[in-house]
Design a protein around this motif. Structure first.
Motif, PDB file in Angstrom:
ATOM      1  N   GLU A 113       0.819  -1.222   0.000  1.00 37.51           N
ATOM      2  CA  GLU A 113       0.000   0.000   0.000  1.00 37.51           C
ATOM      3  C   GLU A 113       0.849   1.266   0.000  1.00 37.51           C
ATOM      4  OE1 GLU A 113      -4.006  -0.177   1.408  1.00 37.51           O
ATOM      5  OE2 GLU A 113      -3.463  -1.834   2.725  1.00 37.51           O
ATOM      6  N   GLU A 114       2.091   1.159   0.456  1.00 34.35           N
ATOM      7  CA  GLU A 114       2.979   2.343   0.477  1.00 34.35           C
ATOM      8  C   GLU A 114       3.731   2.512  -0.841  1.00 34.35           C
ATOM      9  OE1 GLU A 114       3.281   0.046   3.351  1.00 34.35           O
ATOM     10  OE2 GLU A 114       1.583   1.284   3.993  1.00 34.35           O
ATOM     11  N   GLY A 115       3.529   1.561  -1.788  1.00 29.12           N
ATOM     12  CA  GLY A 115       4.192   1.684  -3.081  1.00 29.12           C
ATOM     13  C   GLY A 115       5.558   1.011  -3.139  1.00 29.12           C
ATOM     14  N   THR A 116       5.941   0.279  -2.081  1.00 25.35           N
ATOM     15  CA  THR A 116       7.226  -0.431  -2.085  1.00 25.35           C
ATOM     16  C   THR A 116       7.103  -1.703  -2.929  1.00 25.35           C
ATOM     17  OG1 THR A 116       7.452   0.306   0.188  1.00 25.35           O
ATOM     18  CG2 THR A 116       9.027  -1.379  -0.558  1.00 25.35           C
ATOM     19  N   LEU A 117       8.094  -1.945  -3.795  1.00 26.94           N
ATOM     20  CA  LEU A 117       8.070  -3.156  -4.634  1.00 26.94           C
ATOM     21  C   LEU A 117       8.290  -4.385  -3.765  1.00 26.94           C
ATOM     22  CD1 LEU A 117      10.165  -2.074  -7.761  1.00 26.94           C
ATOM     23  CD2 LEU A 117       7.688  -2.104  -7.493  1.00 26.94           C
ATOM     24  N   LEU A 118       7.539  -5.433  -4.032  1.00 23.97           N
ATOM     25  CA  LEU A 118       7.630  -6.655  -3.226  1.00 23.97           C
ATOM     26  C   LEU A 118       8.268  -7.775  -4.044  1.00 23.97           C
ATOM     27  CD1 LEU A 118       3.987  -6.438  -1.857  1.00 23.97           C
ATOM     28  CD2 LEU A 118       6.083  -5.864  -0.626  1.00 23.97           C
ATOM     29  N   PRO A 119       8.798  -8.789  -3.382  1.00 21.77           N
ATOM     30  CA  PRO A 119       9.395  -9.901  -4.133  1.00 21.77           C
ATOM     31  C   PRO A 119       8.335 -10.849  -4.708  1.00 21.77           C
ATOM     32  CG  PRO A 119       9.626 -10.281  -1.785  1.00 21.77           C
ATOM     33  CD  PRO A 119       8.945  -8.948  -1.919  1.00 21.77           C
ATOM     34  N   LEU A 120       7.188 -10.316  -5.060  1.00 17.24           N
ATOM     35  CA  LEU A 120       6.087 -11.095  -5.648  1.00 17.24           C
ATOM     36  C   LEU A 120       5.741 -10.457  -6.974  1.00 17.24           C
ATOM     37  CD1 LEU A 120       3.674 -11.139  -2.574  1.00 17.24           C
ATOM     38  CD2 LEU A 120       4.850 -13.134  -3.544  1.00 17.24           C
ATOM     39  N   SER A 121       5.305 -11.263  -7.941  1.00 16.35           N
ATOM     40  CA  SER A 121       4.962 -10.642  -9.221  1.00 16.35           C
ATOM     41  C   SER A 121       3.681 -11.249  -9.784  1.00 16.35           C
ATOM     42  CB  SER A 121       6.117 -10.784 -10.204  1.00 16.35           C
ATOM     43  OG  SER A 121       6.337 -12.140 -10.485  1.00 16.35           O
ATOM     44  N   ALA A 122       3.127 -10.583 -10.790  1.00 19.55           N
ATOM     45  CA  ALA A 122       1.887 -11.044 -11.437  1.00 19.55           C
ATOM     46  C   ALA A 122       1.953 -10.657 -12.912  1.00 19.55           C
ATOM     47  CB  ALA A 122       0.696 -10.396 -10.753  1.00 19.55           C
ATOM     48  N   PRO A 123       1.153 -11.309 -13.777  1.00 13.86           N
ATOM     49  CA  PRO A 123       1.176 -10.987 -15.209  1.00 13.86           C
ATOM     50  C   PRO A 123       0.978  -9.487 -15.461  1.00 13.86           C
ATOM     51  CG  PRO A 123      -0.146 -12.952 -14.817  1.00 13.86           C
ATOM     52  CD  PRO A 123       0.228 -12.412 -13.474  1.00 13.86           C
ATOM     53  N   ASP A 124       1.641  -8.967 -16.492  1.00 12.83           N
ATOM     54  CA  ASP A 124       1.698  -7.509 -16.720  1.00 12.83           C
ATOM     55  C   ASP A 124       0.468  -6.930 -17.426  1.00 12.83           C
ATOM     56  OD1 ASP A 124       2.186  -8.475 -19.269  1.00 12.83           O
ATOM     57  OD2 ASP A 124       4.067  -7.420 -19.569  1.00 12.83           O
ATOM     58  N   GLY A 125      -0.627  -7.665 -17.436  1.00 15.16           N
ATOM     59  CA  GLY A 125      -1.840  -7.148 -18.065  1.00 15.16           C
ATOM     60  C   GLY A 125      -1.908  -7.600 -19.512  1.00 15.16           C
ATOM     61  N   ASN A 126      -2.953  -7.154 -20.240  1.00 11.05           N
ATOM     62  CA  ASN A 126      -3.058  -7.632 -21.629  1.00 11.05           C
ATOM     63  C   ASN A 126      -2.593  -6.581 -22.645  1.00 11.05           C
ATOM     64  OD1 ASN A 126      -5.240  -5.871 -21.767  1.00 11.05           O
ATOM     65  ND2 ASN A 126      -6.755  -7.465 -21.376  1.00 11.05           N
ATOM     66  N   GLY A 127      -2.043  -5.454 -22.160  1.00 10.85           N
ATOM     67  CA  GLY A 127      -1.737  -4.347 -23.063  1.00 10.85           C
ATOM     68  C   GLY A 127      -0.413  -4.425 -23.796  1.00 10.85           C
ATOM     69  N   ALA A 128       0.534  -5.177 -23.249  1.00 10.78           N
ATOM     70  CA  ALA A 128       1.857  -5.207 -23.878  1.00 10.78           C
ATOM     71  C   ALA A 128       1.954  -6.369 -24.868  1.00 10.78           C
ATOM     72  CB  ALA A 128       2.945  -5.308 -22.814  1.00 10.78           C
ATOM     73  N   LEU A 129       0.789  -6.907 -25.258  1.00 10.90           N
ATOM     74  CA  LEU A 129       0.792  -8.157 -26.038  1.00 10.90           C
ATOM     75  C   LEU A 129       1.649  -8.096 -27.295  1.00 10.90           C
ATOM     76  CD1 LEU A 129      -2.465  -8.890 -28.015  1.00 10.90           C
ATOM     77  CD2 LEU A 129      -1.849  -6.625 -27.305  1.00 10.90           C
ATOM     78  N   PHE A 130       1.591  -6.983 -28.051  1.00 13.86           N
ATOM     79  CA  PHE A 130       2.300  -6.985 -29.328  1.00 13.86           C
ATOM     80  C   PHE A 130       3.822  -6.954 -29.158  1.00 13.86           C
ATOM     81  CE2 PHE A 130      -1.878  -5.304 -30.915  1.00 13.86           C
ATOM     82  CZ  PHE A 130      -2.233  -6.500 -31.514  1.00 13.86           C
ATOM     83  N   TRP A 131       4.305  -6.418 -28.046  1.00 20.24           N
ATOM     84  CA  TRP A 131       5.748  -6.459 -27.803  1.00 20.24           C
ATOM     85  C   TRP A 131       6.171  -7.905 -27.496  1.00 20.24           C
ATOM     86  CZ3 TRP A 131       2.838  -2.158 -26.534  1.00 20.24           C
ATOM     87  CH2 TRP A 131       3.288  -0.944 -27.068  1.00 20.24           C
ATOM     88  N   HIS A 132       5.353  -8.591 -26.718  1.00 14.80           N
ATOM     89  CA  HIS A 132       5.661 -10.002 -26.417  1.00 14.80           C
ATOM     90  C   HIS A 132       5.524 -10.863 -27.676  1.00 14.80           C
ATOM     91  CE1 HIS A 132       5.702  -8.671 -22.362  1.00 14.80           C
ATOM     92  NE2 HIS A 132       4.397  -8.600 -22.211  1.00 14.80           N
ATOM     93  N   PHE A 133       4.527 -10.529 -28.470  1.00 15.76           N
ATOM     94  CA  PHE A 133       4.262 -11.242 -29.738  1.00 15.76           C
ATOM     95  C   PHE A 133       5.457 -11.067 -30.678  1.00 15.76           C
ATOM     96  CE2 PHE A 133       1.892 -10.842 -33.931  1.00 15.76           C
ATOM     97  CZ  PHE A 133       1.513 -12.170 -34.016  1.00 15.76           C
ATOM     98  N   SER A 134       5.979  -9.854 -30.716  1.00 14.26           N
ATOM     99  CA  SER A 134       7.120  -9.563 -31.580  1.00 14.26           C
ATOM    100  C   SER A 134       8.386 -10.259 -31.057  1.00 14.26           C
ATOM    101  CB  SER A 134       7.306  -8.041 -31.643  1.00 14.26           C
ATOM    102  OG  SER A 134       8.482  -7.725 -32.301  1.00 14.26           O
ATOM    103  N   ALA A 135       8.608 -10.164 -29.736  1.00 21.06           N
ATOM    104  CA  ALA A 135       9.807 -10.769 -29.144  1.00 21.06           C
ATOM    105  C   ALA A 135       9.820 -12.287 -29.357  1.00 21.06           C
ATOM    106  CB  ALA A 135       9.866 -10.455 -27.656  1.00 21.06           C
ATOM    107  N   SER A 136       8.636 -12.890 -29.471  1.00 18.39           N
ATOM    108  CA  SER A 136       8.562 -14.344 -29.640  1.00 18.39           C
ATOM    109  C   SER A 136       8.945 -14.778 -31.057  1.00 18.39           C
ATOM    110  CB  SER A 136       7.122 -14.810 -29.366  1.00 18.39           C
ATOM    111  OG  SER A 136       6.275 -14.364 -30.424  1.00 18.39           O
TER     112      SER A 136
END
Ligand code: UTP
Length: 312
Positions: A113-136
């Motif tokens: 809640e304070e904005g500190t990055l945690l050692p946990l992660s989650a998928p980056d949403g569906n918006g960056a799809l074409f960059w991932h599509f291109s990198a693949s």
């Protein structure tokens, strides 16, 4: 209701144009399947869920792919291995293995809640799809195969047709960078993004980011002020996808959403696909019938409606 953007309805011309591109093998589809599906609470990717005995969502999608056409699934750490295994085990549901592609999105760290990055992660949403599509490497491969139009739809809208001819047809006929499927909003409190005009451009505003005074507002004609909903169902032209991937993904804003994990609250950062609209020179809406094209499967309480919609 007047709009300051173009809203198309399906026509015989758009349907024929789309069918022609499909027959010529110039259209392909991407399915967004990287989400955690936390509301459903299934112990496997949402696409593996069997909506009828022995019939998974992935199978229903595979059955909608015309012979010889290409389809790609965007997966994530959370869904990749089980998705690929599901297709392998089922022999690709009759599709040819070389016509089915998978590419993985990335994770972003969670924050407290304070904005500190945690050692946990989650998928980056569906918006960056074409960059991932291109990198693949798939973007390059599809371009070489002559793909001109790519639709994008979600794994959890069981009525989405990845090769909907009017969607493909309108995007091609009107030389659009993007065509956005819209459906009529019914319940103003429904959790769907609103199609709006922003700085003179077609845009989508998330329900959670729009003030109630706008979201629930009615126009003078008695209809909703923002009558059209986004259901994350699009067609993109190949030149637009190439243009986007030549830019940095940092052009997209990050949206923060509060999530509950166990007893704690975290903030998840996600890119949203509709933010790509800001980079389109020409974007239009295709309005489709809600009854025919929209039945989301977000939680178990949707299962009966999903089954009913599929039986129609
Ligand atoms: P939702 O926003 O409904 O999220 O995704 P979700 O993760 O599937 O479900 P909840 O919120 O945890 O219950 C809408 C579509 O976008 C895809 C999903 O797979 C779904 O098809 N998506 C979402 C991704 O591909 N990647 C993401 O990081 C998030």
């Amino acid at each position: 209701m007047m709009h300051d953007f173009v809203v198309n309805a399906p026509t015989q011309e758009s349907s024929q144009a789309g069918k022609k591109l499909v027959v010529e093998g110039k259209a392909a589809a991407i399915i967004l399947a990287g989400g955690h599906g936390s509301r459903l609470g299934h112990n496997a990717p949402k696409g593996c869920f069997e909506v009828f005995e022995d019939i998974s969502i992935y199978q229903l999608i595979a059955k909608k792919v015309p012979k010889g056409l290409l389809i790609a699934f965007m997966t994530s750490d959370a869904t990749h291995a089980k998705t690929v295994e599901h297709f392998e085990k089922a022999n690709y549901f009759g599709l040819q293995k070389e016509h089915v592609f998978f590419f993985q999105q990335q994770n972003l760290p969670l924050q407290n809640e304070e904005g500190t990055l945690l050692p946990l992660s989650a998928p980056d949403g569906n918006g960056a799809l074409f960059w991932h599509f291109s990198a693949s490497g798939i973007l390059k491969d599809w371009e070489a195969k002559g793909i001109e139009q790519i639709t994008v739809s979600t794994v959890d809208n069981v009525l989405a047709d990845p090769f909907q001819p009017d969607l493909i047809g309108i995007n091609a006929l009107h030389n659009n960078d993007v065509s956005v499927v819209a459906i009529e909003r019914e319940d103003p409190r429904e959790h769907v993004g609103m199609i709006v005009s922003q700085n003179g451009k077609l845009a989508v505003q998330e329900y959670s980011e729009m003030a109630d005074s706008e979201r629930l507002a009615y126009a003078a004609d008695g209809g909703l002020k923002h009558p059209l909903a986004n259901i994350s169902y699009f067609a993109f032209s190949m030149p637009f996808i190439k243009k986007i991937t030549n830019l940095s993904p940092a052009i997209l804003p990050l949206h923060r959403a509060k999530k509950k994990v166990g007893d704690d609250y975290f903030y998840k950062s996600e890119y949203f696909i509709f933010d790509l609209l800001a980079y389109a020179d020409k974007a239009e809406v295709l309005k489709l019938s809600r009854k025919e094209y929209f039945q989301p499967f977000k939680s178990m309480s949707d299962l009966e409606s999903v089954r009913r919609a599929l039986k129609k």
